[in-house]
Each structure stands twice: as C-alpha cells, then as structure tokens.
Motif scaffolding. Structure first.
Motif, mmCIF file in Angstrom:
data_model
loop_
_atom_site.group_PDB
_atom_site.id
_atom_site.type_symbol
_atom_site.label_atom_id
_atom_site.label_comp_id
_atom_site.label_asym_id
_atom_site.label_seq_id
_atom_site.Cartn_x
_atom_site.Cartn_y
_atom_site.Cartn_z
ATOM 1 N N GLY A 98 0.815 -1.217 0.000
ATOM 2 C CA GLY A 98 0.000 0.000 0.000
ATOM 3 C C GLY A 98 0.847 1.264 0.000
ATOM 4 N N GLN A 99 0.193 2.381 -0.322
ATOM 5 C CA GLN A 99 0.899 3.655 -0.448
ATOM 6 C C GLN A 99 1.584 4.062 0.863
ATOM 7 O OE1 GLN A 99 1.708 5.184 -3.228
ATOM 8 N NE2 GLN A 99 2.913 6.571 -1.925
ATOM 9 N N GLU A 100 0.943 3.712 1.998
ATOM 10 C CA GLU A 100 1.536 4.100 3.284
ATOM 11 C C GLU A 100 2.903 3.429 3.476
ATOM 12 O OE1 GLU A 100 -1.464 4.014 6.356
ATOM 13 O OE2 GLU A 100 0.180 3.953 7.843
ATOM 14 N N ALA A 101 2.967 2.154 3.073
ATOM 15 C CA ALA A 101 4.245 1.428 3.199
ATOM 16 C C ALA A 101 5.294 2.028 2.279
ATOM 17 C CB ALA A 101 4.046 -0.052 2.884
ATOM 18 N N VAL A 102 4.869 2.416 1.073
ATOM 19 C CA VAL A 102 5.815 3.021 0.125
ATOM 20 C C VAL A 102 6.330 4.337 0.715
ATOM 21 C CG1 VAL A 102 6.024 4.065 -2.174
ATOM 22 C CG2 VAL A 102 4.739 1.940 -1.881
ATOM 23 N N THR A 103 5.422 5.140 1.254
ATOM 24 C CA THR A 103 5.827 6.439 1.798
ATOM 25 C C THR A 103 6.708 6.256 3.032
ATOM 26 O OG1 THR A 103 3.737 7.318 1.032
ATOM 27 C CG2 THR A 103 4.931 8.666 2.630
ATOM 28 N N ASN A 104 6.249 5.420 3.955
ATOM 29 C CA ASN A 104 7.008 5.263 5.213
ATOM 30 C C ASN A 104 8.383 4.644 4.985
ATOM 31 O OD1 ASN A 104 4.912 6.281 6.634
ATOM 32 N ND2 ASN A 104 4.104 4.287 7.285
ATOM 33 N N SER A 105 8.471 3.711 4.046
ATOM 34 C CA SER A 105 9.762 3.043 3.849
ATOM 35 C C SER A 105 10.660 3.842 2.911
ATOM 36 C CB SER A 105 9.562 1.629 3.303
ATOM 37 O OG SER A 105 9.078 1.677 1.976
ATOM 38 N N GLU A 106 10.122 4.922 2.334
ATOM 39 C CA GLU A 106 10.893 5.792 1.431
ATOM 40 C C GLU A 106 11.504 4.988 0.279
ATOM 41 O OE1 GLU A 106 13.631 8.513 3.412
ATOM 42 O OE2 GLU A 106 12.301 8.681 5.141
#
Ligand SMILES: Cc1cc2nc3c(=O)[nH]c(=O)nc-3n(C[C@H](O)[C@H](O)[C@H](O)COP(=O)(O)OP(=O)(O)OC[C@H]3O[C@@H](n4cnc5c(N)ncnc54)[C@H](O)[C@@H]3O)c2cc1C
Length: 481
Positions: free
Chosen positions: A136-144
């Motif tokens: 999900g997008q949150e994982a992409v954002t948080n993991s940079e």
C-alpha cells in the motif's frame, strides 16, 4: 598470534546468540509500536513450520508460505526485538553492480550459471518495489522506497581501467543492459557528479529504502491477515534443535520459553547460522559492519530522491544513500580501514561495539572526497555524524548465499521424509539484492512447488555437501584483504 590465524579461528567459532545489548540503530528509532516486543501469552505446542529469524529473509519465507497454503501453521522465533538484526541496521541500498563479479563468476561456474545469478540479483529492485506497492501507499511512503540512479565513483586509475573492462565484458553478454550502465571519465565525472577526487564514474540503476519500516510493516500485515495461524515471538531465542519428536512433527525447537514441535525448521539467522548448525561454522560466518547517519555539508546538493552513491578505492569501498525526506546521509563501510585491514571485524558476532577506525574513516570521508566547494562547511552547531552503529552480516567462504533444503550431513541431524531443515543465509553484505527472492524461492521449495522457481532460481545457491567440501575460509581471506 598471527592476525590471519587468529581471524580464521574466530571464523570457525560458535557465533552464539545475538547480543542483548546492541548499539542503537537509527533505523529502529522509534521502534515499531506493536511488533517490537510482541509475544503470544503461551507458545504453541506444535506448528508446521518454525522460522528462526525475523529479518527480511524470514519475512519473505513467511509471506510465501502463508499465501501459498492456507492450512499451514507458521511461527517466527526471534531472539531480540522484531527485525533487530542486519535488516534493521543496514545501509538500505538495493544495489547490484553486476559487472564487478560477472566475469569471475562466469569463469568459475560457466556463463549460463553466472548469468542466472546476476539476473536473480537484478530482479530484486523490481521485486521489492512491487512488494512495497502491494502493501500500500503508506508502506511506500514510510519506507521511502525509491528507484535511483546510482553513481560509483572510482579513485584509482588502474582500478578504473579494470572496472571499465569488466563493464564491457558484462555488456557483451547482457545486451538488454546496454544503455542502462554508463562510464564517465574524470572531467565528465566532475562536471556531472561533483566528486573532484574521482578518476571516473560509473552509473546505473539501484534503489534505496528504510528496510526496518518495510519489513515490520509487512510482518504486521501478515500477522493481521493470518491471526489464527501465524505468530511472531520476540525475545524467544532458539537454544537448540533436536529430532526426538514424533515422525510427523520430528523437530523439537527448544527456546527459553519452552519447546515447540515442528514439521519443518527454517534457518533465517544469517550471521548466527553456525550456532544451531555447527557443521556450517567456518563456511558461513559473521562479520561486523559499520553504519552512520550524517548531516550533509552546506554545499552538498539534496539529490537523495534520485541518486545513491558508491566510493570505490584501490582496496575496499563505501556506500551511501540520502533520505529524500530529511536529507540525512546514510554512509556505511570502512571495512578495509578497520584494524588489521578489516580482519578484526571478521568472525565477530556481537553488535555491541563500533569499529573505531572504520568510524573514523566514515567521519572524515565526505568532505575529503567532495572537497570544500562541493561539501562546504558543516551546518553550524551540528555534529557531522548524528548516529553510528554496527550490525552483523552473514558471509560464506565461497562468497555466495546458501539457500535450500539442508542435507543431513549439513544439518547434523537425520530428517524423516515428512519434514526438513531449510536455510536461507550468508547474503555476503548484499542482502537487499539476495534476501527477498531467496526467501520466496525457499518458501516455494517448502511448499513442494519446485517448478515455480525452476526458471529463475540460481542452482549455485543450493546447500550441498560438495559445496561444503570446496568452501575454504583461506580463499575468502585471500580475496578480501
Ligand atoms: C552495517 C550493515 C550494512 C549493510 N548494508 C547493506 C546495504 O546497504 N545493502 C544490502 O544489500 N545489504 C546490506 N547489508 C546486509 C543486509 O542487511 C543483510 O544481508 C540482510 O539484512 C540479511 O537479512 P536476514 O533476514 O537474512 O538476516 P537478519 O536481518 O540479520 O535477521 C536474522 C535474525 O535472526 C535472529 N536470530 C539469530 N539467531 C537466532 C536464534 N538462535 N534464535 C532466534 N533468533 C535468532 C537475529 O536476532 C536477527 O533478527 C548490511 C548489513 C549491515 C550489518
């Protein structure tokens, strides 16, 4: 005592259990709020699969098993807090520079086997990107997680000529890679990449990420999707394994919190493999690595969203990424500058101490390489190094990971047909381009789906008795120093 003899002795020792008092890794601050110390009130008495280790490899195995068979009961056992090993302490660089090793691999194992291994490594960038997007997008954002142009600056003329020849040889055999890798001579390197001390620069594609965040988020997802059949047990070191169970649940996995019976045991303990698999000591061994987070100099450009870097010397290399969010620089390496040319870090299984000389090297490196014009002054009242920590990697004498079913001669225990011991370890400091697909392949092997991996898994990585007999620590040392 002769430092080489002393090192060889250390490489054959029992690595023991991970230390309870590691250096603090910047990536793990703050720790995942629900996973860090997660435990079930009581351990289950029996499971289908016991995975030992909660790093990226264990996570990948669990992900494949749980999605591949909805009846399997899986437990993940972790000695310390969740994902607190190398995956929570590394450089976050998803980087395969395929030409460095291709020629030698082709000479040793033939072109076909070498090409399969290189393609396997290269596949990780896209596999990890696509897995993060699936979370999900949150994982992409948080993991940079991001794809970047990677820039390897070379500082020695003879080394530069050699590397260009390796690149040409690689591109001759990988026509699909032509146009992705470029060599720039000194003037172009300075103008394009601002490293005045380099004699040349090679560029290609790589990735960067915050691995602790990606993997803890993935584990959290697996735990919530498979509540009844997957648990993660932190602070639960596996102390020993025996085969005194029943024939169907033949393994007794003995932990500090009790014994679990299992059909299969999966070793994802990387540098610590030798503790539970004594026959592999000296073939797979730990090595301490060094990482820092640094404030960029005032003139250093903020290119972390689209670039990453490697610095290649006559002997040894360092690696660097930059956060696109905070502009923090993540610089690791310094191995060759450690005590006794780095030998003192070989065979070391404790991440309680820093490698002092490696740290000193990393501290002074960037202003030296970039020079006053491109680095500038350090930001006022800010230390250059914000945080430094060490971590334990798993290396193997033959320089390749060990992935697959363990024959009895390697496990040291007799397996009945209903189950086995399995291994995915020794990623030789390059886990981000080995672990995910190794874990996936191992999961498919455990599920009995060998055909699912037949097209892409490198057979060179299977753990065999012949490989064990061939592997010599002395060869590894000769290649390393
Ligand atoms: C300083 C440093 C920098 C690095 N930089 C990079 C990089 O930039 N790019 C790259 O590709 N690779 C890098 N690596 C290597 C990469 O991090 C590893 O190859 C990868 O994380 C290995 O993942 P893993 O899951 O196999 O092992 P780990 O993440 O080490 O996980 C193994 C787990 O097993 C647990 N464990 C061990 N023994 C037991 C036991 N008996 N019982 C229960 N649990 C046990 C450990 O606590 C640990 O959590 C670096 C490593 C280090 C240390």
């Amino acid at each position: 005592m002769d430092p080489i003899k002393e090192t060889i002795e250390r490489m054959h020792q029992d690595p023991g259990l991970p230390s309870n008092n590691p250096t603090t890794a910047f990536w793990q601050e703050p720790a995942h709020p629900t996973l860090k110390d997660i435990q079930s009130p009581v351990l289950p008495t029996s499971v289908d699969v016991a995975i030992i280790g909660s790093g990226i490899t264990g996570c990948s195995v669990a992900n494949t098993l749980l999605s591949g068979n909805e009846d399997l009961k899986v437990i993940m056992l972790e000695a310390r807090t969740a994902t607190s090993g190398a995956t929570g302490r590394n450089g976050g660089h998803i980087k395969e520079m395929p030409f460095y090793e291709y020629s030698e691999l082709a000479e040793q194992h033939g072109k076909e086997a070498a090409q399969r291994l290189i393609r396997f490594r290269l596949s990780h960038l896209y596999a990890l990107m696509s897995f993060a997007k699936q979370l999900g997008q949150e994982a992409v954002t948080n993991s940079e997680i991001r794809i970047v142009e990677t820039v390897d600056a070379v500082f020695d003329e003879a080394q530069w000529q050699h590397i260009k020849a390796l690149l040409r040889n690689f591109l001759d055999d990988f026509p699909e890679e032509v146009g992705k890798w470029h060599a720039y001579e000194k003037e172009e390197a300075i103008a394009g990449y601002g490293i005045p001390t380099a004699v040349g620069v090679i560029t290609g594609l790589a990735g960067a990420l915050w691995p602790y965040r990606l993997i803890t988020e993935a584990l959290e997802g697996l735990l919530s999707s498979h509540k009844q059949r997957f648990s993660l047990e932190t602070h639960t070191p596996v102390l020993s394994i025996s085969t005194e169970g029943s024939e169907s649940f033949q393994y007794q996995v003995i932990t500090n919190r009790g014994t679990i019976r299992a059909r299969h045991v999966v070793h994802c303990t990387n540098g610590y493999v030798g503790h539970l698999l004594p026959n592999l000591r000296g073939t797979i061994f730990p090595m301490r690595g060094q990482m820092t987070v640094q404030n960029p100099g005032q003139s250093f450009p903020t290119n972390g969203a689209r670039q990453s870097w490697g610095f290649v010397y006559k002997r040894g290399f360092d690696y660097m990424t930059q956060s696109a969010v905070s502009n923090d620089i993540y610089l690791g390496g310094g191995f060759a500058n450690g005590e006794n040319k780095g030998l003192d870090d070989l065979g070391v299984s404790s991440d309680e101490q820093l490698s002092l000389l490696a740290l000193a090297h990393l501290n002074g490196l960037l202003p030296t390489l970039y020079g006053p014009e491109n680095w500038g002054l350090d930001a006022a009242h800010q230390p250059r190094v914000k945080a430094a920590w060490s971590g334990i990697m798993g290396f193997s004498s033959d320089g390749m990971p060990w992935v697959g079913k363990l024959p009895d001669e390697l496990s040291g225990r007799h397996a009945h047909p209903g189950g086995s011991e399995w291994i995915a370890a020794a990623f030789c400091g390059e886990g981000m381009v080995h672990c995910w697909q190794s874990g996936r392949a191992l999961g498919e092997m455990i599920l009995g789906n060998e055909s699912a991996i037949a097209e892409w898994f490198p057979r060179l990585l299977y753990p065999t008795v012949e490989r064990l007999q061939r592997a010599r620590v002395e060869d590894f040392i000769a290649r390393t120093i």
